[in-house]
Design a protein around this motif. Structure first.
Motif, PDB file in Angstrom:
ATOM      1  N   TYR A   1       0.834  -1.190   0.000  1.00  6.72           N
ATOM      2  CA  TYR A   1       0.000   0.000   0.000  1.00  6.72           C
ATOM      3  C   TYR A   1       0.871   1.243   0.000  1.00  6.72           C
ATOM      4  O   TYR A   1       2.061   1.190   0.251  1.00  6.72           O
ATOM      5  CB  TYR A   1      -0.922   0.018   1.217  1.00  6.72           C
ATOM      6  CG  TYR A   1      -0.158  -0.109   2.502  1.00  6.72           C
ATOM      7  CD1 TYR A   1       0.376   1.008   3.129  1.00  6.72           C
ATOM      8  CD2 TYR A   1       0.057  -1.354   3.076  1.00  6.72           C
ATOM      9  CE1 TYR A   1       1.105   0.882   4.287  1.00  6.72           C
ATOM     10  CE2 TYR A   1       0.799  -1.477   4.241  1.00  6.72           C
ATOM     11  CZ  TYR A   1       1.308  -0.362   4.836  1.00  6.72           C
ATOM     12  OH  TYR A   1       2.044  -0.482   5.978  1.00  6.72           O
ATOM     13  N   GLY A   2       0.269   2.340  -0.304  1.00  3.33           N
ATOM     14  CA  GLY A   2       0.937   3.634  -0.277  1.00  3.33           C
ATOM     15  C   GLY A   2      -0.131   4.702  -0.163  1.00  3.33           C
ATOM     16  O   GLY A   2      -1.303   4.401   0.056  1.00  3.33           O
TER      17      GLY A   2
ATOM     18  N   GLU B   1       0.147   3.159  -7.798  1.00  6.53           N
ATOM     19  CA  GLU B   1       0.279   2.937  -6.365  1.00  6.53           C
ATOM     20  C   GLU B   1      -1.100   2.654  -5.765  1.00  6.53           C
ATOM     21  O   GLU B   1      -2.069   3.291  -6.119  1.00  6.53           O
ATOM     22  CB  GLU B   1       0.885   4.191  -5.724  1.00  6.53           C
ATOM     23  CG  GLU B   1       1.333   3.990  -4.313  1.00  6.53           C
ATOM     24  CD  GLU B   1       2.096   5.205  -3.817  1.00  6.53           C
ATOM     25  OE1 GLU B   1       3.278   5.073  -3.518  1.00  6.53           O
ATOM     26  OE2 GLU B   1       1.494   6.291  -3.753  1.00  6.53           O
ATOM     27  N   TYR B   2      -1.153   1.693  -4.863  1.00 11.18           N
ATOM     28  CA  TYR B   2      -2.418   1.327  -4.231  1.00 11.18           C
ATOM     29  C   TYR B   2      -2.649   2.147  -2.975  1.00 11.18           C
ATOM     30  O   TYR B   2      -1.767   2.284  -2.144  1.00 11.18           O
ATOM     31  CB  TYR B   2      -2.431  -0.149  -3.857  1.00 11.18           C
ATOM     32  CG  TYR B   2      -2.296  -1.066  -5.035  1.00 11.18           C
ATOM     33  CD1 TYR B   2      -3.257  -1.097  -6.031  1.00 11.18           C
ATOM     34  CD2 TYR B   2      -1.201  -1.901  -5.158  1.00 11.18           C
ATOM     35  CE1 TYR B   2      -3.137  -1.928  -7.120  1.00 11.18           C
ATOM     36  CE2 TYR B   2      -1.072  -2.746  -6.241  1.00 11.18           C
ATOM     37  CZ  TYR B   2      -2.042  -2.750  -7.215  1.00 11.18           C
ATOM     38  OH  TYR B   2      -1.918  -3.582  -8.289  1.00 11.18           O
ATOM     39  N   GLY B   3      -3.858   2.649  -2.833  1.00 14.37           N
ATOM     40  CA  GLY B   3      -4.254   3.339  -1.619  1.00 14.37           C
ATOM     41  C   GLY B   3      -5.000   2.390  -0.704  1.00 14.37           C
ATOM     42  O   GLY B   3      -5.093   1.183  -0.954  1.00 14.37           O
ATOM     43  N   ALA B   4      -5.566   2.913   0.375  1.00 17.01           N
ATOM     44  CA  ALA B   4      -6.261   2.083   1.358  1.00 17.01           C
ATOM     45  C   ALA B   4      -7.445   1.343   0.747  1.00 17.01           C
ATOM     46  O   ALA B   4      -7.639   0.156   0.998  1.00 17.01           O
ATOM     47  CB  ALA B   4      -6.728   2.951   2.526  1.00 17.01           C
ATOM     48  N   LYS B   5      -8.241   2.029  -0.058  1.00 13.84           N
ATOM     49  CA  LYS B   5      -9.429   1.408  -0.659  1.00 13.84           C
ATOM     50  C   LYS B   5      -9.048   0.200  -1.492  1.00 13.84           C
ATOM     51  O   LYS B   5      -9.614  -0.881  -1.339  1.00 13.84           O
ATOM     52  CB  LYS B   5     -10.171   2.430  -1.519  1.00 13.84           C
ATOM     53  CG  LYS B   5     -11.371   1.860  -2.234  1.00 13.84           C
ATOM     54  CD  LYS B   5     -12.025   2.916  -3.114  1.00 13.84           C
ATOM     55  CE  LYS B   5     -13.151   2.325  -3.932  1.00 13.84           C
ATOM     56  NZ  LYS B   5     -13.743   3.325  -4.827  1.00 13.84           N
TER      57      LYS B   5
END
Length: 83
Positions: A12-13, A20-24
């Motif tokens: 995550y990032g 880049e992957y977020g929380a969702k």
């Protein structure tokens, strides 16, 4: 083999950079991985708890979402990072 599980450390990032992957996305992918693992016969899915990452600080909602969409897999926490 009687039992086979996996431990997800996640990736995550902030989610602001391209690719880049977020929380969702991280949480959605974790649920998809749990569902897919259940479908192929994996017995356990364990997720890392990371107290300084908002999406991984409280694993119970994630584990509940996976448990609600699966039938046979055991879910739990595998690593508790207490830096």
């Amino acid at each position: 083999m009687k039992a086979f599980g996996f431990l997800s450390f996640g990736h995550y990032g902030p989610g602001s950079a391209p690719g880049e992957y977020g929380a969702k996305e991280a949480l959605q992918q974790a649920v998809e991985i749990g569902v897919g693992a259940d479908e192929i016969g994996v017995n356990g899915a364990y997720f890392r708890v990371h107290h300084f990452a908002k999406q991984a600080a409280s694993p119970m909602p994630l584990l509940s979402a996976i448990a609600a969409r699966t039938k046979n897999i055991e879910v739990g926490t595998g690593v508790i990072d207490m830096r």
